[in-house]
Scaffold this motif. Sequence first.
Motif, PDB file in Angstrom:
ATOM      1  N   ASN A  22      12.473 -36.165  14.752  1.00 21.05           N
ATOM      2  CA  ASN A  22      12.822 -36.988  15.744  1.00 21.05           C
ATOM      3  C   ASN A  22      11.759 -37.418  16.653  1.00 21.05           C
ATOM      4  O   ASN A  22      10.461 -36.754  16.569  1.00 21.05           O
ATOM      5  N   ASN A  30      19.687 -43.235  18.197  1.00 24.79           N
ATOM      6  CA  ASN A  30      20.074 -42.699  19.243  1.00 24.79           C
ATOM      7  C   ASN A  30      19.712 -43.373  20.539  1.00 24.79           C
ATOM      8  O   ASN A  30      20.087 -42.794  21.684  1.00 24.79           O
ATOM      9  N   ASP A  41      15.220 -40.914  18.367  1.00 20.85           N
ATOM     10  CA  ASP A  41      15.678 -41.541  17.080  1.00 20.85           C
ATOM     11  C   ASP A  41      15.081 -40.615  15.883  1.00 20.85           C
ATOM     12  O   ASP A  41      14.154 -39.970  16.075  1.00 20.85           O
ATOM     13  N   THR A  46      18.657 -42.202  11.904  1.00 23.26           N
ATOM     14  CA  THR A  46      19.750 -42.152  13.030  1.00 23.26           C
ATOM     15  C   THR A  46      19.339 -42.947  14.194  1.00 23.26           C
ATOM     16  O   THR A  46      18.347 -42.427  14.690  1.00 23.26           O
TER      17      THR A  46
END
Length: 375
Positions: free
Chosen positions: A96, A146, A62, A144
């Motif tokens: 991330n 994921n 993420d 984001t």
Amino acid sequence: MPSSGPEDHVIKSEITRSGPDYVLVKLTPTAVDILKEYGPGAIAGSFPDHRPPPGIRFGIGDTVAVSIFEAAAGGLFIPAEAGVRPGNFVALPNQNVDLNGNITVPYAGQVKANGRTPVDIQRDIVKAIGNRAIEPQVVVSLITQNTSLISVLGEVKTPARLTANAAGERILDLIARAGGLAGPGWESWVTLERGGKRATVPFGALMYQPANNVWIHPGDTIYVYREPQVFLAFGAFTIGGNFGGQAQFPFDMWKITMAQAMAKAGGLIDAQAEPAGVYVYRREPRELVERLGVDCSKFTGPLVPVVYNADFRDPSGFFLASKFEMRDKDVLFAANAATVDTTKFLTFVQAVVGTANSTIVAANNAQILRINSRQ
């Protein structure tokens, strides 16, 4: 005599010659009410937790944003000459969550993020820099997604892996986000899979039975497929304008009753059918059959073969048939009346006698021709 199926009295005797044993259940108001409780409600029964899904948690991969605020300039992140810059915060570059489940924050080091909420991470960062920064406050946000994804596959217009909504969504919400159904609703089925457990219902069960439209959790999979529901009709029905036969009929709606199924099959043949001998064959869960008052000790396994009997000599039989719901792949059978075999036998005797008489007449005619030829 030839026949399209077993005789009425044979079915009611519950005697089978080669197939599995079965139980005969007569349709009564009590039986119909019990059966309605076991309709297509598999999702509601398989996933009984009706609470909204838990908050979204970060996962490996993420993308996370971290902003750190200080109460005054001259602290750890806001320089003394802060007057030349707007705001009293610093926004760290997006990063991330790494393979170890961490993110990196200056002066706080590695901070655990995997499986945690933004509030959990914010608290840890404030604790790590609290003795160096000036009254720090931290905002952690997900840029984001994921990992917190939901897969919607099969007969939808845009199959995709969709991000989970923090406000929570139900099955129909996710199908709508995937563009809706690609085919008619009455022949569509929906499967929900979660943690290795799955359940399937007709699409109509989501629309008309809201308990089945459960909350979706991150990691769930929704699979939509098309399989028209059908029933098979045998015996003394006016099928396709013919007197007797067999055919397969689609429901053409998400559920139909026994009365509707009989109408689709053309109704009973007045001169052939036994009105008290209309049957539906299916396999039922053991617990349902036991609730119907049947001793299931002779059966093994979770499913029990059941033959339901509707008596249409009783005027109330049509009311019961209009409440008894058909299931996919049910077999509907109408037995012949007892007098039909007698009629068949007499027709057979008449054919034999007629054939014999024709043979005798032909022999006599041949004898007469021989006598005339000699003269």
